[in-house]
Design an enzyme around this catalytic site. Structure first.
Site, PDB file in Angstrom:
ATOM      1  CB  CYS A 174      -0.976  -0.261   1.258  1.00  0.00           C
ATOM      2  SG  CYS A 174      -2.040  -1.382   1.409  1.00  0.00           S
ATOM      3  CG  ASP A 182      15.573  37.287 -14.600  1.00  0.00           C
ATOM      4  OD1 ASP A 182      15.365  36.627 -15.574  1.00  0.00           O
ATOM      5  OD2 ASP A 182      14.839  37.312 -13.841  1.00  0.00           O
TER       6      ASP A 182
END
Length: 494
Positions: free
Chosen positions: A23, A426
């Site tokens: 599971c 940037d």
């Protein structure tokens, strides 16, 4: 496991000795006694130990472990390549060749950390692909077996029964697929939370005409795949998943297409870990609280993104889209799109090797840089695929004339998927830094950002979000641009 904490789905799997079932941690079934549980680092390891997938929680359909996209070591690179379908296409020898290690070394390292070798991992992936095709299509089972990568229908039947404790026919009978002609309808799970604004906003704001579009609240794009081409449609779902529709010219590309869409949307990220670390910074904390779960937009094709990043050097987003659209119209491969306005695959590096730099409408040095980039991509000297070596790719890029730090880190962030890539030069990052009282020079900002490691790429998303740019907003209206056209001389224009 006892608290059913979904944050750990995909990190490990629990097998129950008394039932023979494995599971996910968040399984809704009452947890068994601890002495009846064993734990496995992958679904493949649980299957190899003889356990079958739980029918309630479907552990084979969890988000992937975030480790394989966060790390750059041998095991992580191998897992990314296996996810991209390399073992099915090229075998374990092909995987070893790409990684530069012996098959024995790779087998040993994977077994030690993941609990299964490359063949078992590929088999688990084939089983999941088979389940998806069984439940979402009406293909004959023989075609499903072939498309999922099985060598025979018998191997397909045996694997499905062993992994899911149901025959292929019983799986199809239990499902209620949403049938759409020519399309596969899937759900791509992720770990919550997810902020879709910058994720889809960035993809749409930078979309290349003819290759990408935003239509009816759905991001659509063409895919170049190992056996053919495809069209992906991605839409944020109401639950912890992204709705995905795939149209593929060859169903053998199903697993590869799914994994590339997941990388595009950064769906295997661990937002809890990212937000916890970045939220500890006094400057970033308000940004994290405002929009938890930001992802880093990726790409479905590293070479494509590298070319687009170079086209975007020192120009606006609109100009970069125009340049890319012209390349697509002149050199892209035409495709049919009955459901929309997509017209081409982005041209491959090989298709661009014959590009005359003089026909590209930007400065000479950038034209030469584009030619150099295309050359190393086409020759295979620059690898930007899923299992690439991040630092080697950075070095090859840095050695190319006309390719600076911004381009290198942008490619590292979006194409390589390095979560610690940082674009300190940037303009948007520097403007955000100034507004937040952070250092603005690249060197000083890089020193300040050391506290954000290893999640600096996610910090960049939060910094960009301080500005009012289309990349920060999911569109509310269609963004369907007409592709560039070509005249008789092959020169593209709007």
């Amino acid at each position: 496991m006892q608290s059913k904490d979904a944050r750990f789905d995909g990190w490990f799997f629990t097998a129950v000795l008394t039932t023979g079932v494995y599971c996910r941690p968040s399984c809704p079934v009452v947890p068994p006694k601890p002495q009846n549980m064993t734990f496995h680092p992958s679904a493949a390891a649980a299957q190899q130990a003889g356990f079958r997938a739980c029918k309630r929680c479907r552990p084979d359909a969890t988000p992937g472990s975030p480790q394989w996209n966060e790390r750059a070591d041998l095991v992580a690179r191998a897992m990314r390549l296996i996810g991209d379908g390399v073992v099915d296409r090229e075998g374990v020898d092909g995987l070893a060749t790409r990684l530069g290690y012996s098959t024995r070394q790779i087998e040993r390292r994977l077994r030690a950390e993941v609990g299964a070798g490359p063949l078992a991992l590929a088999r688990a992936q084939r089983a999941q692909a088979a389940r998806l095709l069984i439940e979402t299509s009406t293909l004959p089972m023989a075609d499903v077996a072939y498309a999922a990568g099985f060598a025979s229908v018998r191997a397909f039947n045996d694997t499905v029964r062993e992994v899911f404790a149901l025959s292929p026919t019983e799986l199809r009978r239990r499902s209620r697929p949403e049938h759409t002609a020519g399309q596969l309808c899937l759900r791509l799970p992720y770990r919550a939370p997810l902020c879709p604004d910058n994720l889809f906003g960035h993809l749409v704001a930078t979309a290349v005409p003819g290759v990408e579009e935003w239509r009816a609240g759905t991001y659509r794009r063409t895919l170049r795949l190992p056996h053919g081409h495809g069209i992906a449609e991605l839409r944020p779902g109401p639950g912890p998943y992204v709705q995905c529709r795939l149209s593929l010219s060859d169903l053998r590309d199903l697993t590869t297409a799914i994994n590339r869409c997941r990388r595009l949307l950064d769906l295997d990220a661990d937002p809890e870990a990212v937000d916890e670390l970045l939220g500890g910074d006094a400057v970033l904390a308000p940004l994290i609280r405002k929009a938890p779960g930001r992802r880093v937009p990726g790409t479905v094709d590293g070479a494509e993104f590298a070319v687009r990043a170079l086209l975007g050097q020192q120009v606006s987003t609109a100009a970069a889209r125009t340049h890319a659209g012209r390349l697509v119209a002149a050199h892209g491969t035409p495709v049919a799109d009955p459901g929309g306005g997509l017209t081409h695959l982005f041209p491959s590096p090989t298709a661009l090797t014959g590009l005359d730099p003089a026909t590209v409408a930007f400065p000479r040095k950038r034209r030469e840089a584009l030619a150099g980039l295309v050359e190393v991509l086409a020759a295979g000297r620059l690898d930007l695929a899923a299992g690439s070596d991040w630092q080697r790719a950075r070095q090859v890029l840095s050695d190319l004339p006309g390719v600076g730090p911004w381009t290198v880190e942008t490619i590292a962030m979006r194409a390589l998927g390095d979560p610690d890539a940082f674009t300190a030069t940037d303009l948007g990052v520097r403007l955000a830094a100034a507004g937040l009282g952070l250092p603005t020079t690249p060197a000083a900002l890089t020193r300040r950002a050391a506290a954000w490691r290893p999640w600096r790429a996610y910090a960049v998303q939060h910094l960009w979000a301080t500005g009012d740019h289309p990349v920060n907003h999911m569109p509310t209206a269609d963004v369907v641009a007409a592709p560039a056209r070509t005249d008789d001389r092959g020169a593209a224009h709007r």
